[in-house]
Design a protein around this motif. Structure first.
Motif, PDB file in Angstrom:
ATOM      1  N   PHE A  43      46.727  46.617  38.013  1.00  0.00           N
ATOM      2  CA  PHE A  43      45.946  46.079  38.941  1.00  0.00           C
ATOM      3  C   PHE A  43      46.693  44.543  38.954  1.00  0.00           C
ATOM      4  O   PHE A  43      46.802  44.072  40.017  1.00  0.00           O
ATOM      5  CB  PHE A  43      44.674  46.191  38.802  1.00  0.00           C
ATOM      6  N   ALA A  44      46.955  44.016  37.602  1.00  0.00           N
ATOM      7  CA  ALA A  44      47.055  42.884  37.526  1.00  0.00           C
ATOM      8  C   ALA A  44      48.795  42.422  38.091  1.00  0.00           C
ATOM      9  O   ALA A  44      48.921  41.526  38.671  1.00  0.00           O
ATOM     10  CB  ALA A  44      47.253  42.262  36.176  1.00  0.00           C
ATOM     11  N   MET A  66      48.094  27.947  49.296  1.00  0.00           N
ATOM     12  CA  MET A  66      46.946  28.804  48.668  1.00  0.00           C
ATOM     13  C   MET A  66      47.617  30.040  47.829  1.00  0.00           C
ATOM     14  O   MET A  66      47.082  29.904  46.692  1.00  0.00           O
ATOM     15  CB  MET A  66      46.087  29.313  49.754  1.00  0.00           C
ATOM     16  N   LEU A  67      48.457  30.719  48.404  1.00  0.00           N
ATOM     17  CA  LEU A  67      49.174  31.711  47.488  1.00  0.00           C
ATOM     18  C   LEU A  67      49.940  31.096  46.495  1.00  0.00           C
ATOM     19  O   LEU A  67      49.922  31.861  45.499  1.00  0.00           O
ATOM     20  CB  LEU A  67      49.830  32.621  48.429  1.00  0.00           C
ATOM     21  N   PHE A  68      50.671  29.983  46.622  1.00  0.00           N
ATOM     22  CA  PHE A  68      51.182  29.239  45.404  1.00  0.00           C
ATOM     23  C   PHE A  68      50.439  29.052  44.490  1.00  0.00           C
ATOM     24  O   PHE A  68      50.817  29.128  43.181  1.00  0.00           O
ATOM     25  CB  PHE A  68      51.813  28.038  46.231  1.00  0.00           C
ATOM     26  N   LEU A 117      48.623  31.899  40.078  1.00  0.00           N
ATOM     27  CA  LEU A 117      48.509  31.666  38.695  1.00  0.00           C
ATOM     28  C   LEU A 117      47.358  32.486  38.097  1.00  0.00           C
ATOM     29  O   LEU A 117      47.596  32.677  36.667  1.00  0.00           O
ATOM     30  CB  LEU A 117      48.000  30.019  38.544  1.00  0.00           C
ATOM     31  N   ILE A 118      46.462  32.912  39.039  1.00  0.00           N
ATOM     32  CA  ILE A 118      45.473  33.564  38.260  1.00  0.00           C
ATOM     33  C   ILE A 118      45.941  34.790  37.652  1.00  0.00           C
ATOM     34  O   ILE A 118      45.485  35.199  36.510  1.00  0.00           O
ATOM     35  CB  ILE A 118      44.345  33.990  39.479  1.00  0.00           C
ATOM     36  N   PRO A 119      46.701  35.985  38.330  1.00  0.00           N
ATOM     37  CA  PRO A 119      47.185  37.140  37.613  1.00  0.00           C
ATOM     38  C   PRO A 119      48.086  36.745  36.597  1.00  0.00           C
ATOM     39  O   PRO A 119      48.261  37.640  35.555  1.00  0.00           O
ATOM     40  CB  PRO A 119      47.925  37.892  39.033  1.00  0.00           C
ATOM     41  N   THR A 120      48.892  35.865  36.581  1.00  0.00           N
ATOM     42  CA  THR A 120      49.883  35.446  35.618  1.00  0.00           C
ATOM     43  C   THR A 120      49.109  34.934  34.344  1.00  0.00           C
ATOM     44  O   THR A 120      49.376  35.281  33.408  1.00  0.00           O
ATOM     45  CB  THR A 120      50.774  34.005  36.183  1.00  0.00           C
TER      46      THR A 120
END
Length: 462
Positions: free
Chosen positions: A93-94, A116-118, A122-125
């Motif tokens: 999922f990540a 925003m997606l930029f 960072l969150i899944p990374t």
């Protein structure tokens, strides 16, 4: 692009039922769609598509990064296939979530959605680094990454708000047709800082080696293969749409990027940690990309795009092979990884290919893109010829030094062996796919139209 996204979303649903079916489903979907998308993006027919009432804009540039994201997603899942017997769903999922975020980010036509997606990427990374990293220092590496990238992107948010109130829209297509120009050097630096940190440029690159060293194999493949290209893609879009040219500041930044690339290449020659060496080599290659993006020429932007694709493939393969060598030797130190010749035939063969691609050896997409960038930078200023020459020489030096260092010497008796057929099969699938794309794209890159960039430069010259 949409077929690739739908395939991944379908695999996410399947993985809730059966982990193995969904895992291998997304791998095959990403590889097949990525190869078909790459062929379409380099056809003589120009690629330009608006979909979902103008919410998505897919041209030759964005489609190239979308297929690169899909290809790296499949390779990263294949490199961590040993997780199938353990915590497969959370890792799946990540990786899938990161791919969806990156694909929409590359394909969106809204400046605000892109920003925003930029940041959301960072969150899944961060979850990949902190959740599947190797050392306790991975928390510190994640903190460095967040502080550097989020702090540098706040001025970009202010620039986007200013664009909205001044232009009345946040669509890349409409802003490009209006032809908004911002020549103030303060505005230039505020808008570009987020992309320079993400690429990264020298002096703001401190987060990258830390993140690479602590990240798992799949995390390093994503970081080098796709996430670093977000900075170059954003710089390419913003330069073309908003005309962010500023004479003296632009020349100073170009000099800083090229000089920083030389310094990073010298650091590569002194590294004993193989993963740090590959991480610093990314700084050196991306400095050449940033120099081309700021060269104010059509061929500079086109060559930077091709080099980002080539570096995304070659660095992805290098990080994968470094991870495979770590499984054998139990260390990343060059003075431990010795005597590979005659003992690790499969790894040695693919490592020779990847080091050659990293050094821009023919026939590869790296060679043609670096030739284009060298011509563009030397045309911009003859003073750059020395820096470009030293950068190319050092790139060959540390690439082949790394390969020769792992092949010569005495083979340790205590190292593990690749006795399982699955290891050899996985190496062949991953590396042969990269070798095929690097050589095939080098043959068909002459068909690249770059109609988006050509139109921009025709308008800019007027």
């Amino acid at each position: 692009m949409f077929s690739l996204l739908s395939s991944v979303l379908m695999s996410v649903i399947i993985v809730l039922i059966s982990s193995s079916f969904g895992w291998w489903g997304v791998i095959w979907a990403c590889q097949v769609n990525a190869i078909s998308s790459s062929v379409k993006s380099f056809m003589v027919v120009e690629v330009a598509y608006l979909g979902f009432s103008g919410s998505f804009y897919c041209d030759e540039v964005s489609s190239g990064f979308v297929w690169l994201s899909g290809f790296v997603t499949g390779l990263s899942l294949l490199s961590m296939s040993d997780l199938l017997c353990g915590e497969a769903k959370s890792f799946f999922f990540a990786v899938s979530g990161l791919f969806v975020v990156l694909s929409v980010c590359f394909g969106t036509s809204s400046v605000l959605v892109f920003y925003m997606l930029f940041e959301i990427s960072l969150i899944p990374t961060l979850s990949l680094i902190c959740g599947w990293g190797y050392q306790p220092e991975r928390l510190r590496a994640g903190k460095y990454m967040m502080v550097y990238t989020v702090g540098a992107s706040l001025p970009l948010l202010g620039f986007i708000v200013f664009v909205f109130f001044d232009g009345g829209t946040l669509s890349f297509v409409l802003l490009f047709s209006v032809g908004m120009k911002f020549l103030n050097w303060v505005v230039f630096l505020c808008a570009m800082m987020a992309f320079l940190v993400k690429s990264p440029a020298y002096m703001v690159h401190g987060w990258l080696p830390k993140a690479h060293v602590e990240a798992p194999v799949a995390g390093s493949m994503f970081l080098a293969g796709v996430l670093l290209k977000l900075g170059g893609y954003g710089l390419l879009r913003f330069v073309a749409v908003f005309g962010l040219w500023s004479g003296v500041v632009l020349s100073c930044l170009t000099c800083l990027c090229l000089f920083g690339g030389v310094v990073a290449s010298i650091i590569c020659c002194c590294q004993v940690d193989v993963k740090s060496l590959v991480a610093y080599s990314s700084v050196g290659h991306m400095s050449l990309v940033l120099g081309g993006l700021m060269s104010e020429s059509f061929w500079g932007l086109g060559g930077s795009y091709l080099l980002m694709l080539a570096h995304g493939l070659s660095s992805c393969g290098l990080f994968y092979l470094v991870g495979e060598l770590y499984k054998v030797y139990g260390s990343r130190m060059l003075f431990v990884m010795r005597g590979g010749v005659g003992n690790l035939f499969g790894v040695n063969l693919w490592l020779a290919f990847m080091c050659g691609f990293n050094a821009a050896a023919p026939p590869s997409l790296s060679l043609w893109s670096e030739v284009i960038l060298c011509i563009s930078l030397i045309s911009y200023s003859m003073w750059f010829s020395g820096l470009v020459g030293v950068l190319g020489f050092l790139s060959c030096l540390y690439s082949w030094s790394m390969y020769c260092g792992t092949q010569t010497g005495c083979y340790p008796l205590w190292v593990r062996s690749f006795g399982q057929i699955s290891y050899t099969f996985g190496q062949g699938v991953i590396c042969s796919g990269i070798v095929f794309l690097m050589t095939a794209l080098s043959l068909c890159c002459e068909h690249s139209k770059f109609s988006y960039l050509k139109k921009f430069f025709f308008e800019y010259d007027k």
